[in-house]
Design an enzyme around this catalytic site. Sequence first.
Site, short mmCIF file in Angstrom:
data_model
loop_
_atom_site.label_atom_id
_atom_site.label_comp_id
_atom_site.label_asym_id
_atom_site.label_seq_id
_atom_site.Cartn_x
_atom_site.Cartn_y
_atom_site.Cartn_z
N SER A 156 54.32 91.09 17.43
CA SER A 156 55.48 91.61 18.23
C SER A 156 55.00 92.86 18.85
O SER A 156 54.31 92.84 19.66
CB SER A 156 56.84 91.67 17.36
OG SER A 156 57.86 91.88 17.98
N HIS B 29 59.32 83.19 16.76
CA HIS B 29 58.80 84.75 16.89
C HIS B 29 58.20 85.24 15.36
O HIS B 29 57.18 86.07 15.35
CB HIS B 29 59.75 85.75 17.32
CG HIS B 29 59.31 87.27 17.62
ND1 HIS B 29 58.48 87.50 18.61
CD2 HIS B 29 59.46 88.37 16.99
CE1 HIS B 29 58.23 88.75 18.73
NE2 HIS B 29 58.68 89.44 17.44
N ASP C 181 59.95 81.08 20.59
CA ASP C 181 60.41 82.50 20.32
C ASP C 181 61.54 82.89 21.26
O ASP C 181 61.48 82.99 22.51
CB ASP C 181 59.08 83.14 20.75
CG ASP C 181 58.93 84.73 20.38
OD1 ASP C 181 60.07 85.38 20.15
OD2 ASP C 181 57.84 85.25 20.18
#
Length: 282
Positions: free
Chosen positions: A152, A230, A198
Amino acid sequence: MQLRSLIPIALSLLLVGGTAHAADNPYERGPAPTTASIEAARGPFAISQTSVSSLVGGFGGGTIYYPTSTASGTFGAVAISPGFTGTQATIAWLGPRIASQGFVVFTIDTTTVFDQPDSRATQLLAALDYLTQRSDVRSRVDATRLGVMGHSMGGGGSLRAAAQRPALQAAIPLTGWHTTKNWSTVRVPTMVIGAENDSIAPVAQHSEPFYTSLPSTLDKAYLELNNASHLAPNTSNTTIAKYSISWLKRFIDNDTRYEQFLCPAPRPGTLIEEYRDTCPHS
């Protein structure tokens, strides 16, 4: 006389597949890989680990995973950052998984869980500097063979770290997030891993433009996980591990035995939604 003259030739032929091949690349570590070996939960190296306090400064501390034996010499190393609000626990599975394949792996905590991608980049590089210069395992690390990974915002941090330190050998952003979309200045071999479903860092807004903006002359790849979210990198994932290990081996260790898993490009299927590459690699 003829027999004596043939002996050196015969020996040289025998060595082509053995020690002579190993001598061509002094960075090869471990036996010849197979699909089973890179998909396994653990590789051929027994590993140990040591904790690093946040008091060392520059990042939030972490855990170093490393091959226990020094018989193979030094190893390449990779630092891994968690994502926004995450701690090293969210990426801890990658530590032993990659280290047991013949790397020193440093999973870090960031100074605060709210640190933005560029701060995480600075901390990834600080962690590598600590690892190679001050850590208890520094003698096991080849400081010329380093890489970065992150999830991320940590993935966005890995891209920024690669842009800031072109001497790195590999970068792997995992479902990366960053407001910057143009990474044309990166000169580090980069594998971008995105996730089809995601909703936090949609691939159309993050991973795909990251990949396409990287120079066309760069060794790069784009792997999109099929039907994944994600948070896919936060739990053990064989597809992420398999291709991350292959990328790190190929570019940190310059180990062309792993090229077979990257080129020709893996085909889309139940695990892979899409794969792009610049094969063959230089």
